[in-house]
Design a protein around this motif. Structure first.
Motif, PDB file in Angstrom:
ATOM      1  N   LEU A  17    -159.799   3.947   4.337  1.00 11.74           N
ATOM      2  CA  LEU A  17    -161.134   4.210   4.860  1.00 11.74           C
ATOM      3  C   LEU A  17    -161.826   2.909   5.272  1.00 11.74           C
ATOM      4  CD1 LEU A  17    -163.355   6.302   5.401  1.00 11.74           C
ATOM      5  CD2 LEU A  17    -164.168   5.868   3.085  1.00 11.74           C
ATOM      6  N   LEU A  18    -161.733   1.878   4.423  1.00  7.40           N
ATOM      7  CA  LEU A  18    -162.311   0.574   4.771  1.00  7.40           C
ATOM      8  C   LEU A  18    -161.614  -0.046   5.975  1.00  7.40           C
ATOM      9  CD1 LEU A  18    -162.915  -0.965   1.242  1.00  7.40           C
ATOM     10  CD2 LEU A  18    -164.623  -0.156   2.874  1.00  7.40           C
ATOM     11  N   LEU A  19    -160.313   0.126   6.078  1.00  7.65           N
ATOM     12  CA  LEU A  19    -159.567  -0.388   7.223  1.00  7.65           C
ATOM     13  C   LEU A  19    -160.025   0.281   8.519  1.00  7.65           C
ATOM     14  CD1 LEU A  19    -157.206  -2.219   8.158  1.00  7.65           C
ATOM     15  CD2 LEU A  19    -155.735  -0.232   7.866  1.00  7.65           C
ATOM     16  N   ILE A  20    -160.172   1.584   8.489  1.00 11.93           N
ATOM     17  CA  ILE A  20    -160.615   2.322   9.681  1.00 11.93           C
ATOM     18  C   ILE A  20    -162.037   1.915  10.064  1.00 11.93           C
ATOM     19  CG2 ILE A  20    -161.246   4.628  10.514  1.00 11.93           C
ATOM     20  CD1 ILE A  20    -158.810   5.657   8.864  1.00 11.93           C
ATOM     21  N   LEU A  21    -162.934   1.803   9.088  1.00 11.14           N
ATOM     22  CA  LEU A  21    -164.303   1.383   9.380  1.00 11.14           C
ATOM     23  C   LEU A  21    -164.363  -0.041   9.929  1.00 11.14           C
ATOM     24  CD1 LEU A  21    -166.217   2.933   6.350  1.00 11.14           C
ATOM     25  CD2 LEU A  21    -166.206   3.717   8.731  1.00 11.14           C
ATOM     26  N   SER A  22    -163.501  -0.924   9.430  1.00 14.02           N
ATOM     27  CA  SER A  22    -163.451  -2.301   9.940  1.00 14.02           C
ATOM     28  C   SER A  22    -162.994  -2.341  11.393  1.00 14.02           C
ATOM     29  CB  SER A  22    -162.509  -3.152   9.092  1.00 14.02           C
ATOM     30  OG  SER A  22    -162.949  -3.223   7.771  1.00 14.02           O
ATOM     31  N   VAL A  23    -161.991  -1.548  11.725  1.00 16.27           N
ATOM     32  CA  VAL A  23    -161.504  -1.501  13.114  1.00 16.27           C
ATOM     33  C   VAL A  23    -162.595  -0.955  14.033  1.00 16.27           C
ATOM     34  CG1 VAL A  23    -159.837  -0.386  14.646  1.00 16.27           C
ATOM     35  CG2 VAL A  23    -159.067  -1.373  12.492  1.00 16.27           C
ATOM     36  N   ILE A  24    -163.306   0.049  13.590  1.00 14.68           N
ATOM     37  CA  ILE A  24    -164.404   0.601  14.395  1.00 14.68           C
ATOM     38  C   ILE A  24    -165.501  -0.442  14.587  1.00 14.68           C
ATOM     39  CG2 ILE A  24    -166.280   2.307  14.376  1.00 14.68           C
ATOM     40  CD1 ILE A  24    -164.271   4.240  13.011  1.00 14.68           C
ATOM     41  N   TYR A  25    -165.867  -1.157  13.524  1.00 11.73           N
ATOM     42  CA  TYR A  25    -166.897  -2.195  13.599  1.00 11.73           C
ATOM     43  C   TYR A  25    -166.498  -3.292  14.595  1.00 11.73           C
ATOM     44  CZ  TYR A  25    -169.785  -6.160  12.174  1.00 11.73           C
ATOM     45  OH  TYR A  25    -170.621  -7.236  12.175  1.00 11.73           O
TER      46      TYR A  25
END
Length: 130
Positions: A17-25
């Motif tokens: 979840l943190l990885l996906i949010l980081s890529v989106i950011y």
């Protein structure tokens, strides 16, 4: 399905979840980047030639058999100018060949820096033709 994943493996699910949010950011920060214009004195010129490389290796297929893996890498040529800004910062500026060969050391160069919307990080500096 996602709820089950969080119940069964909460640490791994949180990591993804943190990885996906980081890529989106990072994607949004780059997409919404804005240009800042600056100028400075050229202190160095650097040409990086085009390079091609290939390699082979041995890998295992999904059914357990051995196979040969071939990799290739290509990088285009780059024309880079190192510029010292009026504020004393050193910036590496990408430019086109015409601008690279027309400009001499200790000449003034106007360039554009793409700055991230949220992070304010430098996404790249590009020379402006004059």
């Amino acid at each position: 399905m996602i709820r089950d994943m969080f119940r069964e493996v909460p640490i791994l699910a949180t990591f993804f979840l943190l990885l996906i949010l980081s890529v989106i950011y990072i994607g949004i920060d780059g997409a919404l980047s804005y240009p800042k214009y600056d100028s400075g004195i050229i202190i160095d010129k650097h040409y990086v030639a085009e390079s091609n490389s290939t390699g082979t290796g041995v890998g295992m297929t999904s059914n357990g058999k051995m196979g040969v893996v071939v990799t290739s890498n290509h990088e285009s040529e780059k024309y880079l100018l190192t510029v010292k800004t009026n504020k004393g910062e050193i910036v590496t500026v990408k430019c086109e060949p015409k601008l690279f060969y027309r400009k001499k050391l200790n000449e003034n160069l106007d360039f554009r820096i793409q700055t991230g919307c949220f992070s304010k990080s430098n996404w790249g500096a590009y020379g402006i033709k004059k």
